[in-house]
Design a protein around this motif. Structure first.
Motif, PDB file in Angstrom:
ATOM      1  N   ALA A  39     -14.606  -3.527  -2.201  1.00 57.34           N
ATOM      2  CA  ALA A  39     -13.507  -3.937  -3.078  1.00 57.34           C
ATOM      3  C   ALA A  39     -12.867  -2.726  -3.754  1.00 57.34           C
ATOM      4  CB  ALA A  39     -14.021  -4.923  -4.129  1.00 57.34           C
ATOM      5  N   PHE A  40     -13.691  -1.764  -4.159  1.00 53.75           N
ATOM      6  CA  PHE A  40     -13.150  -0.541  -4.758  1.00 53.75           C
ATOM      7  C   PHE A  40     -12.283   0.210  -3.756  1.00 53.75           C
ATOM      8  CE2 PHE A  40     -13.465   4.040  -5.501  1.00 53.75           C
ATOM      9  CZ  PHE A  40     -12.974   4.123  -6.795  1.00 53.75           C
ATOM     10  N   TYR A  41     -12.757   0.275  -2.520  1.00 53.18           N
ATOM     11  CA  TYR A  41     -11.957   0.944  -1.490  1.00 53.18           C
ATOM     12  C   TYR A  41     -10.645   0.197  -1.262  1.00 53.18           C
ATOM     13  CZ  TYR A  41     -10.403   2.608   3.050  1.00 53.18           C
ATOM     14  OH  TYR A  41      -9.639   3.114   4.071  1.00 53.18           O
ATOM     15  N   GLY A  42     -10.706  -1.136  -1.260  1.00 53.25           N
ATOM     16  CA  GLY A  42      -9.492  -1.916  -1.073  1.00 53.25           C
ATOM     17  C   GLY A  42      -8.472  -1.660  -2.167  1.00 53.25           C
ATOM     18  N   ALA A  43      -8.947  -1.592  -3.419  1.00 54.08           N
ATOM     19  CA  ALA A  43      -8.037  -1.310  -4.531  1.00 54.08           C
ATOM     20  C   ALA A  43      -7.444   0.091  -4.402  1.00 54.08           C
ATOM     21  CB  ALA A  43      -8.785  -1.455  -5.859  1.00 54.08           C
ATOM     22  N   PHE A  44      -8.270   1.044  -4.015  1.00 55.66           N
ATOM     23  CA  PHE A  44      -7.781   2.415  -3.846  1.00 55.66           C
ATOM     24  C   PHE A  44      -6.824   2.506  -2.663  1.00 55.66           C
ATOM     25  CE2 PHE A  44      -7.954   6.936  -2.929  1.00 55.66           C
ATOM     26  CZ  PHE A  44      -7.961   7.488  -4.198  1.00 55.66           C
ATOM     27  N   TYR A  45      -7.070   1.715  -1.643  1.00 54.75           N
ATOM     28  CA  TYR A  45      -6.182   1.691  -0.474  1.00 54.75           C
ATOM     29  C   TYR A  45      -4.791   1.196  -0.864  1.00 54.75           C
ATOM     30  CZ  TYR A  45      -4.455   0.443   4.180  1.00 54.75           C
ATOM     31  OH  TYR A  45      -3.703   0.323   5.319  1.00 54.75           O
ATOM     32  N   MET A  46      -4.746   0.139  -1.669  1.00 54.90           N
ATOM     33  CA  MET A  46      -3.455  -0.379  -2.119  1.00 54.90           C
ATOM     34  C   MET A  46      -2.736   0.635  -3.008  1.00 54.90           C
ATOM     35  SD  MET A  46      -3.311  -3.182  -0.558  1.00 54.90           S
ATOM     36  CE  MET A  46      -1.801  -3.801  -1.318  1.00 54.90           C
ATOM     37  N   LEU A  47      -3.500   1.318  -3.865  1.00 54.23           N
ATOM     38  CA  LEU A  47      -2.908   2.358  -4.699  1.00 54.23           C
ATOM     39  C   LEU A  47      -2.352   3.489  -3.840  1.00 54.23           C
ATOM     40  CD1 LEU A  47      -2.363   3.591  -7.501  1.00 54.23           C
ATOM     41  CD2 LEU A  47      -4.688   4.544  -7.425  1.00 54.23           C
ATOM     42  N   THR A  48      -3.076   3.831  -2.785  1.00 51.84           N
ATOM     43  CA  THR A  48      -2.612   4.885  -1.879  1.00 51.84           C
ATOM     44  C   THR A  48      -1.302   4.495  -1.209  1.00 51.84           C
ATOM     45  OG1 THR A  48      -4.902   5.541  -1.445  1.00 51.84           O
ATOM     46  CG2 THR A  48      -3.236   6.275   0.126  1.00 51.84           C
ATOM     47  N   LYS A  49      -1.228   3.257  -0.746  1.00 45.78           N
ATOM     48  CA  LYS A  49       0.005   2.786  -0.119  1.00 45.78           C
ATOM     49  C   LYS A  49       1.179   2.858  -1.091  1.00 45.78           C
ATOM     50  CE  LYS A  49      -1.068   1.561   4.106  1.00 45.78           C
ATOM     51  NZ  LYS A  49      -0.373   2.153   5.288  1.00 45.78           N
ATOM     52  N   PHE A  50       0.917   2.516  -2.348  1.00 45.34           N
ATOM     53  CA  PHE A  50       1.985   2.555  -3.350  1.00 45.34           C
ATOM     54  C   PHE A  50       2.458   3.984  -3.594  1.00 45.34           C
ATOM     55  CE2 PHE A  50       2.935   3.294  -7.879  1.00 45.34           C
ATOM     56  CZ  PHE A  50       4.131   2.600  -7.968  1.00 45.34           C
TER      57      PHE A  50
END
Length: 242
Positions: free
Chosen positions: A65-76
């Motif tokens: 879940a932490f990776y998923g949140a960081f992934y979305m932040l990266t995309k942004f």
């Protein structure tokens, strides 16, 4: 009877320590050659499945879940294409995505591998003691330091020193003196104590080691190794198929 007492509190599938070492090496290579963020997500998914299969469901799902949140932040941030935030963030982005899968898998391995099993497996693999002894100490070193860190935080809360980023910014000198200096001293002493304990338990004994758990490759180990190799091969051919 001994087997049941030894394994009654162990959840999930038990993998051979040699399988875990092989998977960690393959994970390091896969994270290094990762051609895209999507492939990195596949790698994280594979590590999450392995962690859940090993019985570390909560930790695995939290890290995923932490990776998923960081992934979305990266995309942004990538969508910004310019600006201070984009420049600062992308400068260490590659380092995070290279280290995180390896650290994720390593945390699962450390929490599911007993030193006795590890020593027995490395003995069967005929790995030299010069390599085995530091790794065996490391398996106990990190959990022990984390445990000591918890004790230090509890003691500092009694002295009204908050072990957090806010507490550090509020009173950095007190935080360093009461938290980090004791931690460094404890870490240094722990390394010496664990080394002495390992020698006392006969880690350098040349005779073959025995273990309550039968350490051998099973079907699950072969499956895990083959899947890890498949993920690595997928990284090499990713650009051709995507």
């Amino acid at each position: 009877m001994i087997w049941s007492v030894y394994t009654e509190n162990r959840l999930g599938l038990q993998f051979d320590p040699r399988t875990k070492i092989i998977m960690l090496i393959l994970c390091v290579i896969s994270a290094t050659i990762a051609p895209s963020l999507l492939y990195e997500s596949v790698l994280i998914f594979a590590v999450t499945v392995f962690g859940c299969a090993s019985g570390k469901v909560r930790r695995s799902l939290f890290c995923a879940a932490f990776y998923g949140a960081f992934y979305m932040l990266t995309k942004f941030v990538i969508s910004l294409e310019k600006g201070t935030l984009y420049t600062v963030f992308t400068s260490w982005l590659g380092l995070f995505y290279t280290v995180y899968p390896c650290a994720f898998l390593a945390s699962i391995i450390l929490s599911t591998t007993k030193v006795s099993e590890f020593l027995t497996a490395t003995s069967k693999a005929h790995i030299p003691n010069k390599v085995v002894i530091p790794l065996a100490v490391m398996l106990r070193y990190i959990p022990t330091v984390c445990e000591d860190w918890g004790y230090i935080k509890d003691a500092m809360r009694l002295r009204d020193v908050t072990p957090s980023l806010f507490g550090f910014l509020k009173n950095p000198a007190m935080a360093v003196e009461c938290l980090y200096v004791p931690l460094l001293m404890t870490a240094s002493n722990t390394a010496d104590e664990l080394s002495a304990a390992a020698l006392t338990r006969g880690i350098e004994n040349p005779t073959p080691r025995t273990c309550l758990i039968e350490v051998r490759f099973r079907g699950r180990d072969w499956i895990a190794t083959v899947l890890a190799v498949c993920v690595l091969v997928l990284g090499f051919i990713w650009e051709r198929i995507v």
